[in-house]
Design a protein around this motif. Structure first.
Motif, PDB file in Angstrom:
ATOM      1  N   ASP A   1       0.855  -1.176   0.000  1.00  0.00           N
ATOM      2  CA  ASP A   1       0.000   0.000   0.000  1.00  0.00           C
ATOM      3  C   ASP A   1       0.897   1.234   0.000  1.00  0.00           C
ATOM      4  N   ILE A   2       0.742   2.090  -0.983  1.00  0.00           N
ATOM      5  CA  ILE A   2       1.619   3.252  -1.121  1.00  0.00           C
ATOM      6  C   ILE A   2       1.513   4.164   0.095  1.00  0.00           C
ATOM      7  N   ASP A   3       0.317   4.344   0.636  1.00  0.00           N
ATOM      8  CA  ASP A   3       0.149   5.208   1.806  1.00  0.00           C
ATOM      9  C   ASP A   3       0.953   4.689   2.997  1.00  0.00           C
ATOM     10  N   ILE A   4       0.912   3.368   3.216  1.00  0.00           N
ATOM     11  CA  ILE A   4       1.666   2.786   4.328  1.00  0.00           C
ATOM     12  C   ILE A   4       3.164   2.903   4.064  1.00  0.00           C
ATOM     13  N   MET A   5       3.569   2.686   2.816  1.00  0.00           N
ATOM     14  CA  MET A   5       4.987   2.776   2.482  1.00  0.00           C
ATOM     15  C   MET A   5       5.506   4.186   2.698  1.00  0.00           C
ATOM     16  N   GLU A   6       4.738   5.181   2.332  1.00  0.00           N
ATOM     17  CA  GLU A   6       5.149   6.567   2.560  1.00  0.00           C
ATOM     18  C   GLU A   6       5.234   6.874   4.050  1.00  0.00           C
ATOM     19  N   HIS A   7       4.302   6.342   4.834  1.00  0.00           N
ATOM     20  CA  HIS A   7       4.341   6.521   6.288  1.00  0.00           C
ATOM     21  C   HIS A   7       5.591   5.869   6.875  1.00  0.00           C
ATOM     22  N   LEU A   8       5.902   4.663   6.410  1.00  0.00           N
ATOM     23  CA  LEU A   8       7.088   3.955   6.888  1.00  0.00           C
ATOM     24  C   LEU A   8       8.363   4.733   6.586  1.00  0.00           C
ATOM     25  N   GLN A   9       8.485   5.226   5.372  1.00  0.00           N
ATOM     26  CA  GLN A   9       9.712   5.924   4.999  1.00  0.00           C
ATOM     27  C   GLN A   9       9.816   7.287   5.660  1.00  0.00           C
ATOM     28  N   ALA A  10       8.691   7.888   5.999  1.00  0.00           N
ATOM     29  CA  ALA A  10       8.748   9.141   6.753  1.00  0.00           C
ATOM     30  C   ALA A  10       9.194   8.880   8.186  1.00  0.00           C
ATOM     31  N   ARG A  11       8.798   7.735   8.752  1.00  0.00           N
ATOM     32  CA  ARG A  11       9.157   7.399  10.138  1.00  0.00           C
ATOM     33  C   ARG A  11      10.649   7.076  10.256  1.00  0.00           C
ATOM     34  N   PHE A  12      11.195   6.373   9.267  1.00  0.00           N
ATOM     35  CA  PHE A  12      12.601   5.979   9.304  1.00  0.00           C
ATOM     36  C   PHE A  12      13.321   6.543   8.072  1.00  0.00           C
ATOM     37  N   SER A  13      13.200   7.827   7.882  1.00  0.00           N
ATOM     38  CA  SER A  13      13.715   8.462   6.665  1.00  0.00           C
ATOM     39  C   SER A  13      15.229   8.321   6.537  1.00  0.00           C
ATOM     40  N   GLN A  14      15.956   8.464   7.633  1.00  0.00           N
ATOM     41  CA  GLN A  14      17.411   8.389   7.576  1.00  0.00           C
ATOM     42  C   GLN A  14      17.871   7.004   7.144  1.00  0.00           C
ATOM     43  N   GLN A  15      17.242   5.962   7.670  1.00  0.00           N
ATOM     44  CA  GLN A  15      17.630   4.599   7.317  1.00  0.00           C
ATOM     45  C   GLN A  15      17.298   4.280   5.862  1.00  0.00           C
TER      46      GLN A  15
END
Length: 694
Positions: free
Chosen positions: A419-433
């Motif tokens: 799900d693109i929305d979940i993926m964007e949320h995940l990458q915002a949470r761990f953006s540095q990694q």
């Protein structure tokens, strides 16, 4: 008479006007209904086979498929890769061709197929298929400085950025195929959300410490190392005032303003860390004096508590560390020399007594730990693994810190619904990694492993439930108060059964005590109690939402048990054996034939044939290729619409060559159009000139 006729005409005209208006409205509604009906019908035909699946699809949501593909035997790719690591030639089994055949046969409801490559084009691929789009890395990487990349985790981290991609899409490797009919319900349902298929557990953090020992309430010396997250805090002598120290054994040590103890072989040790961050009242022997709040925890793999705490104390105070030596460890000192890790870069202890520098020092050392590549610097119980396993452990440690310790498993190797929305949320949470993952040229131990990161983020994210919502959850009759029946339901869902009488009395006493302590203006609020709300011997007051919200013990209990809920709906498929078949293929022909025969006999919904052939066995690999090709042809003999006819092949195998040819073609086409335009114009002018003369 004239007036009467005029009046009748006006009345008849009004009736005609109303009738015309109604008919126009009815016509518009019928037109709109027909368009909507056709839209719905057409949506069931918006798929790769172009046929209506209305009778088979339970839910109609557009789902695209994304493949990542690379031609591992491409000479250009091999030349580029030599700049980064030693590589060997890869035998191509054309898995993508057969995966597309299985997709068209068993998942015809897919809307569109996107093939993500570094610019390579399969020679057999029909680029004119309107349901196929080849996407190169420069179209999805926001930071072009990360290109070129040969790391699949780096590429996977951006596939959700494909222009025009459906909000929910299936991600497949080219070695994943379908063996039976699959439908969107195999991946997501309206009632239970996304289905999660898990396989084997995450690798143990070390050979001497399985993950099941971490954060289990027992101190395990072999687990009290960085790669095992320091036993999840089980060896903490105290959980207060966490101040990190880093000694020559590269273990972080937490010290707090409390006494702690370690008991082994009837020897007790205690220490107290005072406000100026030094030790005092330390006594070594059978008894410990001046100790308070000593905590005793069970310890596995016992070792003696030896001598470096005192050395650290001496360092902090600028004194000699002789004659006694004490090891400073993160939470529990370890003296067994066979467990002591090699020395990393030393950290200067100066300024540790300055409280302003404590957090900075701690943050610096934590970064040092996170940034370190795992290898020879790890504890002796640790063996290096491949980068895939290392990246799993890396994400597991990261999620342990973010979401708490829990046993985790690796997602099954199969198509993953993203799900693109979940993926964007995940990458915002761990953006540095994720940025770090994107920058890697080849696989790295500090990659965010795509499927593992996505699914455990999906399953770990929680949202806070307000106390008012919890109250409404148990106020089943919507009366604004809790009846005795509703309270009984609450308690049965809060505690183990059978429910003890003491639990009920304790809850009732908390309610009655809080009722007496309510402010006068709140207690004056009169909420009528519906009939039959109370049992005959009940002494409870009116249990309103205001009372529950202001009663701390009840509120705390409710928030502890019901204060969080899943942010995203999901359902873990407990038994995946009937749906997923994973085979690791090797160069042993007998084993290979046996594995492929098992696939032939009982094809699962999702089949993954992972290439693990030994490159040193070239002769066996040629036979293996023929055997595997025969199995593919037996399961998927019919070419898909994504393939060129057998007598044709793509002239260009790289997008740069194709784009250059298209550019030249467009230039030539433009020149021809200009020449034709000039010729037609000259002909018309000549004709007009001749006509004018005559």
């Amino acid at each position: 008479m004239l007036a009467r006729v005029t009046h009748e005409g006006t009345a008849n005209g009004g009736v005609v006007g109303r009738f015309h208006g109604i008919s126009s409205l009815l016509k518009m509604w019928m037109t709109w209904s027909q368009e909507e009906y056709e839209t719905v019908l057409n949506s069931f035909s918006d798929n790769i086979v172009g046929k209506s699946l209305r009778s088979k699809l339970c839910q109609n949501i557009p789902i695209d498929v994304v493949y990542t593909w690379v031609n591992g035997s491409d000479p250009i790719l091999l030349q580029q890769l030599q700049q980064y690591q030693m590589i060997v030639a890869v035998i191509q089994f054309q898995e993508l061709r057969y995966s597309l055949r299985s997709l068209e046969r068993y998942a015809p409801w897919v809307r569109h197929v996107y093939l993500v490559t570094n610019g390579q084009i399969p020679y057999w691929l029909d680029l004119e298929n309107p349901r196929l789009t080849v996407v190169t890395h420069d179209h999805i990487f926001p930071n072009l400085s990360h290109l070129p990349t040969f790391s699949s985790p780096a590429i996977e981290s951006h596939i959700h950025r494909i222009p025009g991609l459906s909000r929910k899409f299936l991600y497949l490797n080219d070695d994943v195929m379908f063996g039976k009919e699959v439908w969107p319900d195999d991946f997501v349902t309206n009632s239970n959300g996304q289905k999660v298929y898990l396989s084997w557990p995450v690798p143990d953090c070390s050979d001497s410490c399985p993950w099941s020992w971490v954060a289990d309430g027992s101190c395990d010396v072999s687990c009290n190392v960085s790669e095992c997250s320091f036993d999840g805090g089980d060896c903490d002598l105290s959980a207060e005032d966490d101040i990190g120290l880093y000694d020559e054994n590269h273990h972080l040590a937490n010290y707090d303003d409390d006494f702690n103890s370690y008991n082994e072989n009837q020897h007790h040790y205690a220490r107290e860390f005072v406000n100026d961050n030094v030790f005092r009242n330390i006594n070594f022997g059978a008894d410990t004096v001046n100790s308070r709040n000593i905590k005793h925890k069970p310890v596995r793999n016992s070792s003696t508590y030896s001598a470096r705490l005192h050395k650290l104390y001496m360092k902090l105070n600028g004194k000699s560390d002789e004659p006694e030596r004490l090891y400073a460890k993160r939470n529990l000192a370890v003296a067994d020399k066979d467990l002591i890790s090699p020395k990393p870069q030393r950290v200067n202890y100066v300024d540790w007594k300055n409280e302003d520098n404590i957090s900075k020092k701690k943050e610096k050392m934590l970064r040092m730990y996170d940034a370190r590549q795992y290898g020879s610097s790890l504890s002796p119980g640790y063996k290096p693994r491949d980068t895939f396993a290392e990246s799993l452990l890396y994400v597991n440690r990261l999620y342990n810190q973010a979401f708490g310790f829990e046993p985790r498993k690796v997602p099954a190797h199969m198509p993953h619904l993203i799900d693109i929305d979940i993926m964007e949320h995940l990458q915002a949470r761990f953006s540095q990694q994720w940025q770090l993952t994107s920058s890697h040229k080849v696989r790295n131990a500090h990659d965010m492993q795509f499927a593992f990161s996505y699914f455990y983020f999906l399953m770990s994210m929680k949202v806070t439930v307000p106390i008012s919502n919890i109250f409404d959850m148990f106020d089943t009759d919507h009366s604004g108060t809790w009846s005795d029946r509703e309270i009984r339901t609450l308690l049965t869902r809060s505690y183990d059964l059978p429910l003890s009488y003491a639990r009920v009395i304790r809850f009732e006493n908390d309610i009655m005590n809080c009722s007496k302590e309510l402010p006068e203006e709140v207690s004056r609020i009169n909420i009528p109690t519906p009939p039959y709300e109370r049992y005959q011997d009940s002494k409870l007051p009116v249990v309103s939402k205001t009372l529950v919200s202001s009663c701390k013990p009840v509120r705390d209990m409710l928030m502890k048990r019901f204060g969080e809920r899943k942010m995203y709906q999901y359902q873990v498929e407990r038994d995946r054996r009937h749906d997923v078949s994973f085979k690791m293929l090797n160069s042993n022909i007998s084993q290979l034939v046996s594995q492929l025969d098992d696939i032939r006999r009982d094809p699962k919904k999702f089949i993954c044939l992972n290439d693990n052939l030994d490159p040193r066995r070239a002769g066996d690999n040629v036979v293996a290729r023929a055997v595997l090709q025969d199995m593919y042809e037996s399961l998927f003999p019919q070419p898909s619409t994504f393939e060129l006819p057998p007598e044709f092949r793509n002239r260009f195998l790289h997008m740069t060559e194709l784009q250059a040819w298209r550019t030249n073609r467009n230039i030539i086409r433009m020149v021809v159009y200009i020449c034709l335009t000039i010729l037609v114009t000259f002909t018309l002018l000549s004709f007009i000139h001749v006509e004018v003369r005559f």
